[in-house]
Scaffold this active site. Structure first.
Site, short mmCIF file in Angstrom:
data_model
loop_
_atom_site.label_atom_id
_atom_site.label_comp_id
_atom_site.label_asym_id
_atom_site.label_seq_id
_atom_site.Cartn_x
_atom_site.Cartn_y
_atom_site.Cartn_z
N GLU A 155 -3.05 11.14 -11.02
CA GLU A 155 -2.90 11.09 -12.47
C GLU A 155 -3.84 10.02 -13.02
O GLU A 155 -3.85 8.89 -12.53
CB GLU A 155 -1.47 10.74 -12.86
CG GLU A 155 -1.26 10.68 -14.37
CD GLU A 155 0.16 10.29 -14.77
OE1 GLU A 155 0.50 10.52 -15.93
OE2 GLU A 155 0.92 9.78 -13.92
N HIS A 202 2.52 11.90 -7.18
CA HIS A 202 1.11 11.64 -7.40
C HIS A 202 0.82 10.15 -7.29
O HIS A 202 1.73 9.34 -7.29
CB HIS A 202 0.68 12.14 -8.79
CG HIS A 202 1.43 11.50 -9.92
ND1 HIS A 202 2.60 12.02 -10.43
CD2 HIS A 202 1.19 10.36 -10.62
CE1 HIS A 202 3.03 11.24 -11.40
NE2 HIS A 202 2.20 10.22 -11.53
N GLU A 205 -3.72 3.58 1.88
CA GLU A 205 -4.02 3.74 3.30
C GLU A 205 -4.24 5.22 3.57
O GLU A 205 -3.35 6.05 3.32
CB GLU A 205 -2.85 3.24 4.14
CG GLU A 205 -3.01 3.50 5.63
CD GLU A 205 -1.77 3.14 6.42
OE1 GLU A 205 -1.60 3.71 7.51
OE2 GLU A 205 -0.95 2.31 5.95
N HIS A 221 0.82 -1.21 0.00
CA HIS A 221 0.00 0.00 0.00
C HIS A 221 0.85 1.26 0.00
O HIS A 221 2.04 1.22 0.27
CB HIS A 221 -0.98 0.02 1.19
CG HIS A 221 -0.32 0.15 2.53
ND1 HIS A 221 -0.11 -0.92 3.36
CD2 HIS A 221 0.17 1.23 3.20
CE1 HIS A 221 0.48 -0.52 4.47
NE2 HIS A 221 0.67 0.78 4.40
#
Length: 132
Positions: free
Chosen positions: A127, A79, A60, A9
């Site tokens: 993005e 990003h 998360e 994550h």
């Protein structure tokens, strides 16, 4: 060395957890996978994504309860990227929902993918990359 390693994550800190969960789930089609309060630490963790954590990388969302000010984004973070089937249709729908699109959809300047950038409620850049 990387045998058995798996990307699990990415964590970002958010000011308004419910608003952030709504953004990622309602606008980007993710699911709330799990959410847990940690009263002794005064924070909540919520995990969102496109599938279970065993098979997918997730985001998360960390909410510190006493935080009143916006977080500084810094210059190191860039990003998150999400693939979408029709970037123009996706951006049109997101714009109608009131989302900020600082970089409208179109081809990359130097050739390659068709992309756009949107902002989440905390100002993190997302993005969108057209994947047909």
């Amino acid at each position: 060395m990387s045998d058995g390693f798996k990307f699990l994550h990415t964590m970002i800190r958010v000011k308004d957890l419910d608003k952030s969960i709504a953004f990622y789930c309602d606008h980007l089609g993710m699911q709330l996978i799990r959410r847990k309060d940690y009263p002794s630490g005064k924070f909540t963790l919520a995990f969102v994504g496109y599938g279970n954590e065993e098979d997918n990388t997730v985001v998360e969302l960390t909410h510190n309860w006493d935080r009143e000010d916006d977080y500084e984004k810094g210059e190191g973070f860039g990003h998150l990227a999400i693939g979408v089937p029709d970037i123009y249709q996706t951006c049109e729908a997101l714009e109608k929902e009131g989302l900020e699109i600082p970089r409208p959809p179109g081809p990359m300047k130097h050739g390659g993918s068709v992309i756009a950038f949107i902002k989440d409620p905390d100002g993190y850049m997302i993005e969108l990359i057209e994947k047909k």
